[in-house]
Design an enzyme around this catalytic site. Sequence first.
Site, PDB file in Angstrom:
ATOM      1  N   GLY A  36     -33.388  54.164  50.776  1.00 16.97           N
ATOM      2  CA  GLY A  36     -33.346  55.403  51.522  1.00 16.97           C
ATOM      3  C   GLY A  36     -33.381  56.613  50.599  1.00 16.97           C
ATOM      4  O   GLY A  36     -33.997  56.596  49.534  1.00 16.97           O
ATOM      5  N   SER A  37     -32.673  57.651  50.993  1.00 12.50           N
ATOM      6  CA  SER A  37     -32.775  58.927  50.278  1.00 12.50           C
ATOM      7  C   SER A  37     -32.137  58.938  48.897  1.00 12.50           C
ATOM      8  O   SER A  37     -32.322  59.905  48.150  1.00 12.50           O
ATOM      9  CB  SER A  37     -32.176  60.048  51.126  1.00 12.50           C
ATOM     10  OG  SER A  37     -32.978  60.271  52.270  1.00 12.50           O
ATOM     11  N   THR A  38     -31.385  57.880  48.518  1.00 15.20           N
ATOM     12  CA  THR A  38     -30.926  57.836  47.127  1.00 15.20           C
ATOM     13  C   THR A  38     -32.125  57.751  46.184  1.00 15.20           C
ATOM     14  O   THR A  38     -32.045  58.178  45.032  1.00 15.20           O
ATOM     15  CB  THR A  38     -29.986  56.644  46.873  1.00 15.20           C
ATOM     16  OG1 THR A  38     -30.660  55.422  47.190  1.00 15.20           O
ATOM     17  CG2 THR A  38     -28.713  56.764  47.698  1.00 15.20           C
TER      18      THR A  38
END
Length: 491
Positions: A217-219
């Site tokens: 995801g956004s990591t």
Amino acid sequence: MNAPLRRLAMIVTAMFTALMVAATWVQFVDAGRLRDDPRNSRTLYEKLGRERGAITTADGTVIAQSEKVDDRYQYQRKYPKGDLYSAVTGTFSVTTGASGLEAAEDKYLSGTSDRYFFRRVSDLLTGTQPSGAVVETTLRDSVQQAAADGLGNQQGAVVALDPKTGAVLALYSSPGWDPNALASHDRSAAAQARAALEAEDSEPLVSKATRQSYPPGSTFKLITTAAALESGDYTADSLLDGPAELTLPQTSRTLANDDDRPCGTDGKTSLADALRVSCNTAYASLGMTLGQDVLREQAEKFGFNAGFDIPIGVAASTFPTGLDGAQLARSAIGQDSVTATPMQMAMVAAAIANGGVVMQPNLVRTVRGRDLEVLDAPSPDERGRAVSRQTAASLTAMMEGVVESGTGRRAQIPGVSVAGKTGTAQTVAGAAPHAWFTAFAPADDPKVAVAVLVENGGNAAQEASGGSVAAPIAKSVIQAALAAPSSGSAG
């Protein structure tokens, strides 16, 4: 000699030659493999017939040890902390052999390492009972317990690293499993215990910290940001397009921001603000502009696309090849075919914390013999540079913004500057998203880097986000790490 006798003599000679070759192969060439085969009961009896070395944490907590028993094996392997360290220790089983650190460090624990040669000769001459070495890990018991307490009954994993050395401070996978059940000398009971674990949908025997990978995801936006800064074409203040939704190339599908609103004024946002609020459309566009080769090369500098040992095995995290435009856009925000282990995402945060240098994660601090002599003490090992020191400093400042006023507010610690990044990763249709958070602290002098994964939103289910579910767990682990007393260099 007539022809039939000659043929018979040739056949007999060939048979004897084949027999001698086979015997030589078994006794010499293949001897090591046969000796180390977990099904070799003679080797198992030999190993269990001596006191196997203990496994401890860096602060002295015993997590595996051998106790004298009155049966044919003579020693019983015990795991005092049960499932708390199962993803680390593995087990030493009479039915399936060794796993985890029990397997990776078996030559020391069993006393069969070449470094034990003179000790074995001495024990033979003096009649001293042989024993294995003590493996002291880099783990801190309080940090490991904080990881377990934070996850509670939720499935997921926590990894904490020392950014400067790569020492693993915590490595926890939930649900864990009881190594004592598999180490039982009752073969039937041990086999039944293993079969029950293998039948569980949660797959407790597979470490979610090191062996299972997930969409990050956004990591992953940390890697996309790093690639942008390293290109020299972007700074933290560079403006990006951040519309409410973005039509993906060559498709009629769209990609939207989590709040279905534009990022920034008039759909324009700086790179720093895009990371702070985790703007999907801005990062999807940025990824397409940078190109898949640039993103892949940056991901690989952080460690993607390569498995490694710590010394237990860590599965490779992946950034794929052959992406079309839509796949590239989604990959830039950590979706599509991009996958990462929690260990890998902890390494990303640790590298940024360490001025851009990726350290090899390591679980073993020292190996000590019976007389406390050091048989092995791994030194910190640099894997390579992921980003320049300047880029690392820019990323640090941007990650501080995420925690101070962005999606990672719930990781704030009074008096401590925390740099972090949230992630809420979509999975299969209808399933709750995975909640991620990766961070390091203190931001100005990092002592710990952490990655938290909560599978399918944990107890929050569909309402989960990385900021609401994973960030508070990371906060508690960071606090435990900063409070833990130092026990010297842990390489």
